[in-house]
Design a protein around this motif. Sequence first.
Motif, PDB file in Angstrom:
ATOM      1  N   PRO A  14     -38.296  28.655 -30.334  1.00  0.00           N
ATOM      2  CA  PRO A  14     -37.020  28.003 -30.047  1.00  0.00           C
ATOM      3  C   PRO A  14     -36.840  26.787 -30.967  1.00  0.00           C
ATOM      4  CG  PRO A  14     -38.293  28.323 -28.035  1.00  0.00           C
ATOM      5  CD  PRO A  14     -39.195  28.637 -29.195  1.00  0.00           C
ATOM      6  N   ALA A  15     -35.628  26.486 -31.334  1.00  0.00           N
ATOM      7  CA  ALA A  15     -35.362  25.387 -32.262  1.00  0.00           C
ATOM      8  C   ALA A  15     -35.930  24.058 -31.772  1.00  0.00           C
ATOM      9  CB  ALA A  15     -33.859  25.264 -32.503  1.00  0.00           C
ATOM     10  N   GLN A  16     -35.877  23.797 -30.469  1.00  0.00           N
ATOM     11  CA  GLN A  16     -36.373  22.511 -29.966  1.00  0.00           C
ATOM     12  C   GLN A  16     -37.885  22.384 -30.080  1.00  0.00           C
ATOM     13  OE1 GLN A  16     -34.905  24.823 -28.006  1.00  0.00           O
ATOM     14  NE2 GLN A  16     -35.905  24.953 -26.020  1.00  0.00           N
ATOM     15  N   TRP A  45     -38.641  31.017 -38.814  1.00  0.00           N
ATOM     16  CA  TRP A  45     -37.480  31.502 -38.086  1.00  0.00           C
ATOM     17  C   TRP A  45     -37.409  30.829 -36.740  1.00  0.00           C
ATOM     18  CZ3 TRP A  45     -34.097  34.346 -40.718  1.00  0.00           C
ATOM     19  CH2 TRP A  45     -34.550  34.962 -41.882  1.00  0.00           C
ATOM     20  N   VAL A  46     -36.218  30.371 -36.368  1.00  0.00           N
ATOM     21  CA  VAL A  46     -36.003  29.741 -35.074  1.00  0.00           C
ATOM     22  C   VAL A  46     -34.821  30.403 -34.378  1.00  0.00           C
ATOM     23  CG1 VAL A  46     -36.963  27.503 -35.742  1.00  0.00           C
ATOM     24  CG2 VAL A  46     -34.519  27.925 -36.046  1.00  0.00           C
ATOM     25  N   THR A  47     -34.763  30.200 -33.083  1.00  0.00           N
ATOM     26  CA  THR A  47     -33.645  30.696 -32.295  1.00  0.00           C
ATOM     27  C   THR A  47     -33.116  29.575 -31.415  1.00  0.00           C
ATOM     28  OG1 THR A  47     -32.906  32.499 -30.865  1.00  0.00           O
ATOM     29  CG2 THR A  47     -35.047  31.524 -30.355  1.00  0.00           C
ATOM     30  N   ILE A  48     -31.893  29.738 -30.956  1.00  0.00           N
ATOM     31  CA  ILE A  48     -31.294  28.795 -30.013  1.00  0.00           C
ATOM     32  C   ILE A  48     -31.209  29.518 -28.678  1.00  0.00           C
ATOM     33  CG2 ILE A  48     -29.268  27.425 -29.429  1.00  0.00           C
ATOM     34  CD1 ILE A  48     -28.626  27.476 -32.492  1.00  0.00           C
ATOM     35  N   PRO A  49     -32.081  29.161 -27.748  1.00  0.00           N
ATOM     36  CA  PRO A  49     -32.043  29.833 -26.449  1.00  0.00           C
ATOM     37  C   PRO A  49     -30.719  29.537 -25.740  1.00  0.00           C
ATOM     38  CG  PRO A  49     -34.050  28.528 -26.692  1.00  0.00           C
ATOM     39  CD  PRO A  49     -33.146  28.169 -27.824  1.00  0.00           C
ATOM     40  N   HIS A  50     -30.143  30.550 -25.136  1.00  0.00           N
ATOM     41  CA  HIS A  50     -28.918  30.357 -24.362  1.00  0.00           C
ATOM     42  C   HIS A  50     -28.833  31.421 -23.284  1.00  0.00           C
ATOM     43  CE1 HIS A  50     -27.709  33.234 -27.443  1.00  0.00           C
ATOM     44  NE2 HIS A  50     -26.735  33.618 -26.638  1.00  0.00           N
ATOM     45  N   ARG A  51     -28.046  31.124 -22.289  1.00  0.00           N
ATOM     46  CA  ARG A  51     -27.878  32.048 -21.173  1.00  0.00           C
ATOM     47  C   ARG A  51     -26.531  32.737 -21.276  1.00  0.00           C
ATOM     48  NH1 ARG A  51     -31.092  29.864 -16.283  1.00  0.00           N
ATOM     49  NH2 ARG A  51     -32.357  28.318 -17.304  1.00  0.00           N
ATOM     50  N   GLY A  52     -26.425  33.795 -20.535  1.00  0.00           N
ATOM     51  CA  GLY A  52     -25.145  34.493 -20.489  1.00  0.00           C
ATOM     52  C   GLY A  52     -25.227  35.843 -21.160  1.00  0.00           C
ATOM     53  N   ARG A  53     -24.093  36.464 -21.240  1.00  0.00           N
ATOM     54  CA  ARG A  53     -24.038  37.825 -21.779  1.00  0.00           C
ATOM     55  C   ARG A  53     -23.907  37.897 -23.289  1.00  0.00           C
ATOM     56  NH1 ARG A  53     -19.545  40.192 -17.799  1.00  0.00           N
ATOM     57  NH2 ARG A  53     -20.178  38.932 -16.038  1.00  0.00           N
ATOM     58  N   SER A  54     -23.542  36.781 -23.907  1.00  0.00           N
ATOM     59  CA  SER A  54     -23.322  36.828 -25.351  1.00  0.00           C
ATOM     60  C   SER A  54     -24.634  37.090 -26.092  1.00  0.00           C
ATOM     61  CB  SER A  54     -22.688  35.533 -25.859  1.00  0.00           C
ATOM     62  OG  SER A  54     -23.592  34.474 -25.728  1.00  0.00           O
ATOM     63  N   GLU A  55     -24.522  37.796 -27.179  1.00  0.00           N
ATOM     64  CA  GLU A  55     -25.685  38.128 -27.993  1.00  0.00           C
ATOM     65  C   GLU A  55     -26.141  36.934 -28.817  1.00  0.00           C
ATOM     66  OE1 GLU A  55     -26.047  41.136 -31.584  1.00  0.00           O
ATOM     67  OE2 GLU A  55     -25.583  42.154 -29.706  1.00  0.00           O
ATOM     68  N   SER A  56     -25.172  36.130 -29.274  1.00  0.00           N
ATOM     69  CA  SER A  56     -25.500  34.980 -30.109  1.00  0.00           C
ATOM     70  C   SER A  56     -24.342  33.989 -30.075  1.00  0.00           C
ATOM     71  CB  SER A  56     -25.757  35.424 -31.553  1.00  0.00           C
ATOM     72  OG  SER A  56     -24.575  35.985 -32.100  1.00  0.00           O
ATOM     73  N   LEU A  57     -24.569  32.822 -30.651  1.00  0.00           N
ATOM     74  CA  LEU A  57     -23.522  31.815 -30.794  1.00  0.00           C
ATOM     75  C   LEU A  57     -22.772  32.047 -32.099  1.00  0.00           C
ATOM     76  CD1 LEU A  57     -25.644  28.666 -29.874  1.00  0.00           C
ATOM     77  CD2 LEU A  57     -24.093  29.941 -28.378  1.00  0.00           C
ATOM     78  N   ASN A  58     -21.543  31.538 -32.207  1.00  0.00           N
ATOM     79  CA  ASN A  58     -20.875  31.661 -33.498  1.00  0.00           C
ATOM     80  C   ASN A  58     -21.544  30.714 -34.489  1.00  0.00           C
ATOM     81  OD1 ASN A  58     -19.413  29.116 -33.789  1.00  0.00           O
ATOM     82  ND2 ASN A  58     -18.065  29.844 -32.177  1.00  0.00           N
ATOM     83  N   VAL A  59     -21.326  30.935 -35.758  1.00  0.00           N
ATOM     84  CA  VAL A  59     -22.071  30.234 -36.797  1.00  0.00           C
ATOM     85  C   VAL A  59     -21.819  28.724 -36.763  1.00  0.00           C
ATOM     86  CG1 VAL A  59     -20.372  30.590 -38.642  1.00  0.00           C
ATOM     87  CG2 VAL A  59     -22.793  30.358 -39.211  1.00  0.00           C
ATOM     88  N   ALA A  60     -20.600  28.302 -36.483  1.00  0.00           N
ATOM     89  CA  ALA A  60     -20.308  26.864 -36.439  1.00  0.00           C
ATOM     90  C   ALA A  60     -21.050  26.202 -35.280  1.00  0.00           C
ATOM     91  CB  ALA A  60     -18.803  26.637 -36.317  1.00  0.00           C
ATOM     92  N   MET A  61     -21.055  26.844 -34.141  1.00  0.00           N
ATOM     93  CA  MET A  61     -21.753  26.288 -32.980  1.00  0.00           C
ATOM     94  C   MET A  61     -23.258  26.258 -33.226  1.00  0.00           C
ATOM     95  SD  MET A  61     -21.610  24.817 -30.111  1.00  0.00           S
ATOM     96  CE  MET A  61     -19.888  24.992 -29.751  1.00  0.00           C
ATOM     97  N   ALA A  62     -23.806  27.320 -33.792  1.00  0.00           N
ATOM     98  CA  ALA A  62     -25.243  27.371 -34.074  1.00  0.00           C
ATOM     99  C   ALA A  62     -25.642  26.252 -35.039  1.00  0.00           C
ATOM    100  CB  ALA A  62     -25.628  28.731 -34.637  1.00  0.00           C
ATOM    101  N   THR A  64     -24.110  23.421 -35.537  1.00  0.00           N
ATOM    102  CA  THR A  64     -23.964  22.151 -34.825  1.00  0.00           C
ATOM    103  C   THR A  64     -25.181  21.876 -33.950  1.00  0.00           C
ATOM    104  OG1 THR A  64     -21.562  22.348 -34.825  1.00  0.00           O
ATOM    105  CG2 THR A  64     -22.539  20.877 -33.181  1.00  0.00           C
ATOM    106  N   VAL A  65     -25.616  22.869 -33.200  1.00  0.00           N
ATOM    107  CA  VAL A  65     -26.770  22.710 -32.311  1.00  0.00           C
ATOM    108  C   VAL A  65     -28.024  22.387 -33.121  1.00  0.00           C
ATOM    109  CG1 VAL A  65     -28.310  23.939 -30.724  1.00  0.00           C
ATOM    110  CG2 VAL A  65     -25.824  24.126 -30.461  1.00  0.00           C
TER     111      VAL A  65
END
Length: 93
Positions: A14-16, A45-62, A64-65
Amino acid sequence: TSEFFGAVAVAVQPAQDADLAGRVAIAVGNEAHGLDESQASIGRWVTIPHRGRSESLNVAMAATVLVFEAARQRSGADVLRGEGAPQRSSNGG
């Protein structure tokens, strides 16, 4: 020396938990195809853990995080709790 990170939907780290406090470059891919995980220039390689049904975040949000996480680590403070944040004076300055 810089370290090159690539962000993908699924990764071991995870990124954190990644050390983003030093000199780093962060690559993010588009929402439809992401990054090609065979790119030799990306060292970690890192990932941004998130909950919900979405497969991934959009590129701008990723992006930013990830930049926020790097800034948080570099500040040495818990910016989510307001620790280490600049204090405003009573006169608004």
